[in-house]
Design a protein around this motif. Structure first.
Motif, PDB file in Angstrom:
ATOM      1  N   ASN A 146     -41.191  34.964   8.105  1.00  0.00           N
ATOM      2  CA  ASN A 146     -41.700  33.859   8.910  1.00  0.00           C
ATOM      3  C   ASN A 146     -42.446  32.875   8.020  1.00  0.00           C
ATOM      4  OD1 ASN A 146     -44.061  35.256   8.386  1.00  0.00           O
ATOM      5  ND2 ASN A 146     -44.462  35.809  10.492  1.00  0.00           N
ATOM      6  N   GLU A 147     -43.052  31.908   8.619  1.00  0.00           N
ATOM      7  CA  GLU A 147     -43.750  30.873   7.857  1.00  0.00           C
ATOM      8  C   GLU A 147     -44.878  31.460   7.004  1.00  0.00           C
ATOM      9  OE1 GLU A 147     -45.824  26.532   8.716  1.00  0.00           O
ATOM     10  OE2 GLU A 147     -45.222  27.793  10.391  1.00  0.00           O
ATOM     11  N   GLU A 148     -45.584  32.445   7.540  1.00  0.00           N
ATOM     12  CA  GLU A 148     -46.710  33.052   6.819  1.00  0.00           C
ATOM     13  C   GLU A 148     -46.259  33.779   5.548  1.00  0.00           C
ATOM     14  OE1 GLU A 148     -46.343  33.453  10.228  1.00  0.00           O
ATOM     15  OE2 GLU A 148     -47.844  31.924  10.669  1.00  0.00           O
ATOM     16  N   THR A 149     -45.017  34.198   5.499  1.00  0.00           N
ATOM     17  CA  THR A 149     -44.517  34.895   4.307  1.00  0.00           C
ATOM     18  C   THR A 149     -43.681  33.971   3.420  1.00  0.00           C
ATOM     19  OG1 THR A 149     -42.575  35.741   5.511  1.00  0.00           O
ATOM     20  CG2 THR A 149     -44.539  37.153   5.451  1.00  0.00           C
ATOM     21  N   GLY A 150     -43.835  32.667   3.630  1.00  0.00           N
ATOM     22  CA  GLY A 150     -43.184  31.691   2.773  1.00  0.00           C
ATOM     23  C   GLY A 150     -41.750  31.371   3.155  1.00  0.00           C
ATOM     24  N   HIS A 151     -41.368  31.673   4.381  1.00  0.00           N
ATOM     25  CA  HIS A 151     -40.001  31.425   4.822  1.00  0.00           C
ATOM     26  C   HIS A 151     -39.944  30.227   5.759  1.00  0.00           C
ATOM     27  CE1 HIS A 151     -39.890  35.542   3.350  1.00  0.00           C
ATOM     28  NE2 HIS A 151     -38.642  35.260   3.019  1.00  0.00           N
ATOM     29  N   GLY A 152     -40.265  29.069   5.187  1.00  0.00           N
ATOM     30  CA  GLY A 152     -40.128  27.820   5.912  1.00  0.00           C
ATOM     31  C   GLY A 152     -38.676  27.379   5.847  1.00  0.00           C
ATOM     32  N   PRO A 153     -38.241  26.829   4.713  1.00  0.00           N
ATOM     33  CA  PRO A 153     -36.844  26.408   4.611  1.00  0.00           C
ATOM     34  C   PRO A 153     -35.869  27.594   4.639  1.00  0.00           C
ATOM     35  CG  PRO A 153     -38.158  25.384   2.890  1.00  0.00           C
ATOM     36  CD  PRO A 153     -39.038  26.387   3.570  1.00  0.00           C
ATOM     37  N   TRP A 154     -36.163  28.652   3.947  1.00  0.00           N
ATOM     38  CA  TRP A 154     -35.376  29.882   3.871  1.00  0.00           C
ATOM     39  C   TRP A 154     -33.889  29.646   3.628  1.00  0.00           C
ATOM     40  CZ3 TRP A 154     -33.724  33.813   8.076  1.00  0.00           C
ATOM     41  CH2 TRP A 154     -33.472  35.053   7.500  1.00  0.00           C
ATOM     42  N   PRO A 155     -33.531  29.126   2.444  1.00  0.00           N
ATOM     43  CA  PRO A 155     -32.123  28.854   2.129  1.00  0.00           C
ATOM     44  C   PRO A 155     -31.252  30.109   2.108  1.00  0.00           C
ATOM     45  CG  PRO A 155     -33.504  28.519   0.189  1.00  0.00           C
ATOM     46  CD  PRO A 155     -34.428  28.748   1.353  1.00  0.00           C
ATOM     47  N   GLU A 156     -31.813  31.270   1.702  1.00  0.00           N
ATOM     48  CA  GLU A 156     -31.025  32.506   1.707  1.00  0.00           C
ATOM     49  C   GLU A 156     -30.604  32.866   3.134  1.00  0.00           C
ATOM     50  OE1 GLU A 156     -34.199  32.710  -1.488  1.00  0.00           O
ATOM     51  OE2 GLU A 156     -34.230  32.401   0.669  1.00  0.00           O
ATOM     52  N   GLY A 157     -31.491  32.607   4.078  1.00  0.00           N
ATOM     53  CA  GLY A 157     -31.168  32.867   5.478  1.00  0.00           C
ATOM     54  C   GLY A 157     -30.051  31.962   5.965  1.00  0.00           C
ATOM     55  N   MET A 158     -30.099  30.707   5.576  1.00  0.00           N
ATOM     56  CA  MET A 158     -29.053  29.772   5.984  1.00  0.00           C
ATOM     57  C   MET A 158     -27.707  30.188   5.392  1.00  0.00           C
ATOM     58  SD  MET A 158     -28.062  27.295   7.813  1.00  0.00           S
ATOM     59  CE  MET A 158     -29.420  26.351   8.450  1.00  0.00           C
ATOM     60  N   MET A 159     -27.719  30.718   4.180  1.00  0.00           N
ATOM     61  CA  MET A 159     -26.466  31.189   3.575  1.00  0.00           C
ATOM     62  C   MET A 159     -25.915  32.386   4.358  1.00  0.00           C
ATOM     63  SD  MET A 159     -26.985  30.528  -0.545  1.00  0.00           S
ATOM     64  CE  MET A 159     -27.700  32.087  -0.792  1.00  0.00           C
ATOM     65  N   SER A 160     -26.773  33.302   4.771  1.00  0.00           N
ATOM     66  CA  SER A 160     -26.323  34.443   5.572  1.00  0.00           C
ATOM     67  C   SER A 160     -25.800  33.982   6.926  1.00  0.00           C
ATOM     68  CB  SER A 160     -27.464  35.452   5.767  1.00  0.00           C
ATOM     69  OG  SER A 160     -27.759  36.104   4.563  1.00  0.00           O
ATOM     70  N   PHE A 161     -26.499  33.004   7.515  1.00  0.00           N
ATOM     71  CA  PHE A 161     -26.048  32.452   8.807  1.00  0.00           C
ATOM     72  C   PHE A 161     -24.673  31.813   8.648  1.00  0.00           C
ATOM     73  CE2 PHE A 161     -25.999  28.920  11.943  1.00  0.00           C
ATOM     74  CZ  PHE A 161     -25.959  29.700  13.101  1.00  0.00           C
ATOM     75  N   ALA A 162     -24.466  31.104   7.545  1.00  0.00           N
ATOM     76  CA  ALA A 162     -23.155  30.477   7.292  1.00  0.00           C
ATOM     77  C   ALA A 162     -22.058  31.553   7.175  1.00  0.00           C
ATOM     78  CB  ALA A 162     -23.216  29.635   6.022  1.00  0.00           C
ATOM     79  N   LYS A 163     -22.385  32.707   6.585  1.00  0.00           N
ATOM     80  CA  LYS A 163     -21.418  33.804   6.488  1.00  0.00           C
ATOM     81  C   LYS A 163     -21.062  34.329   7.874  1.00  0.00           C
ATOM     82  CE  LYS A 163     -22.720  35.330   1.883  1.00  0.00           C
ATOM     83  NZ  LYS A 163     -23.396  36.370   1.092  1.00  0.00           N
ATOM     84  N   LEU A 164     -22.077  34.447   8.736  1.00  0.00           N
ATOM     85  CA  LEU A 164     -21.793  34.867  10.108  1.00  0.00           C
ATOM     86  C   LEU A 164     -20.863  33.867  10.792  1.00  0.00           C
ATOM     87  CD1 LEU A 164     -22.219  36.525  12.767  1.00  0.00           C
ATOM     88  CD2 LEU A 164     -24.193  35.032  13.188  1.00  0.00           C
ATOM     89  N   MET A 165     -21.180  32.578  10.669  1.00  0.00           N
ATOM     90  CA  MET A 165     -20.360  31.551  11.318  1.00  0.00           C
ATOM     91  C   MET A 165     -18.936  31.597  10.781  1.00  0.00           C
ATOM     92  SD  MET A 165     -22.286  30.284  13.594  1.00  0.00           S
ATOM     93  CE  MET A 165     -21.228  28.955  14.141  1.00  0.00           C
ATOM     94  N   HIS A 166     -18.775  31.839   9.491  1.00  0.00           N
ATOM     95  CA  HIS A 166     -17.435  31.947   8.899  1.00  0.00           C
ATOM     96  C   HIS A 166     -16.672  33.116   9.520  1.00  0.00           C
ATOM     97  CE1 HIS A 166     -14.259  31.561   5.935  1.00  0.00           C
ATOM     98  NE2 HIS A 166     -14.376  32.858   5.709  1.00  0.00           N
ATOM     99  N   ARG A 167     -17.358  34.244   9.716  1.00  0.00           N
ATOM    100  CA  ARG A 167     -16.717  35.417  10.315  1.00  0.00           C
ATOM    101  C   ARG A 167     -16.311  35.156  11.764  1.00  0.00           C
ATOM    102  NH1 ARG A 167     -19.413  41.047   8.205  1.00  0.00           N
ATOM    103  NH2 ARG A 167     -19.086  40.620   6.004  1.00  0.00           N
TER     104      ARG A 167
END
Length: 187
Positions: A164-185
């Protein structure tokens, strides 16, 4: 599936997601994303949260992809496995991040346990579960158990806290990459 071909439902957890949280940033970036609003973010009631998610799903016009964080994961899972919910077939996939261990009696605040236990049958849609190895609200092992029961693809986020934001996950590009993999599937 392209992001533009889906209705993206952002489902925050306990106390909502603040302005710098990755969910809020994603919602702002994706024109077809909208937040599922809850009447009571600080005193969640399972039945109310589930109903709001079901209402949001019913009001969509495209296939639905759920993007849930923390307690939003528990609410989303309950909403979509409810056999009396006729529109559950609209859900094309789900991206679940930092699922809390709602069956753990040590969880605080205690009323979050009312969202547990998680259903243990396979979900009727593809899903990713992203979990941290040092999340104070849910052990990695409990996330793996849930993901396995649901038939979800498990993503090990390493030691990232509650993602979350408190743990430094504002932009979270790694998360967006994982989300893109889900969308591809889903395509």
């Amino acid at each position: 599936m392209k992001i533009a071909d889906a209705d993206i439902l952002i489902i925050p957890g306990y106390k909502d997601s603040g302005s710098g949280h990755w969910q809020t940033r994603w919602e702002a970036k994706m024109k077809n994303a909208r937040r599922v609003q809850q009447a009571e973010w600080s005193k969640p009631v399972r039945e109310d949260w589930v109903k709001e998610i079901q209402n949001a799903i019913t009001s969509t016009t495209k296939p639905v992809v759920l993007v849930a964080h923390s307690l939003g994961v528990a609410a989303a899972v309950h909403a979509t496995v409810d056999t009396s919910f006729e529109d559950r077939h609209r859900v094309a996939g789900a991206f679940f991040v930092a699922p809390p261990d709602v069956a753990n009696p040590k969880i605080r605040p205690k009323h979050l346990m009312t969202f547990g236990p998680y259903p243990t049958e396979p979900l009727p849609y593809p899903s990713f579960v992203v979990a941290s190895r040092d999340d104070p609200f849910g052990s990695y092992e409990s996330a793996v158990t849930a993901a396995s029961a649901w038939g979800s693809f498990m993503v090990d986020a390493g030691e990232r806290g509650h993602i979350n934001e408190e743990t430094g996950h504002g932009p979270w590009p790694e998360g967006m990459m994982s989300f893109a993999k889900l969308m591809h599937r889903l395509g």
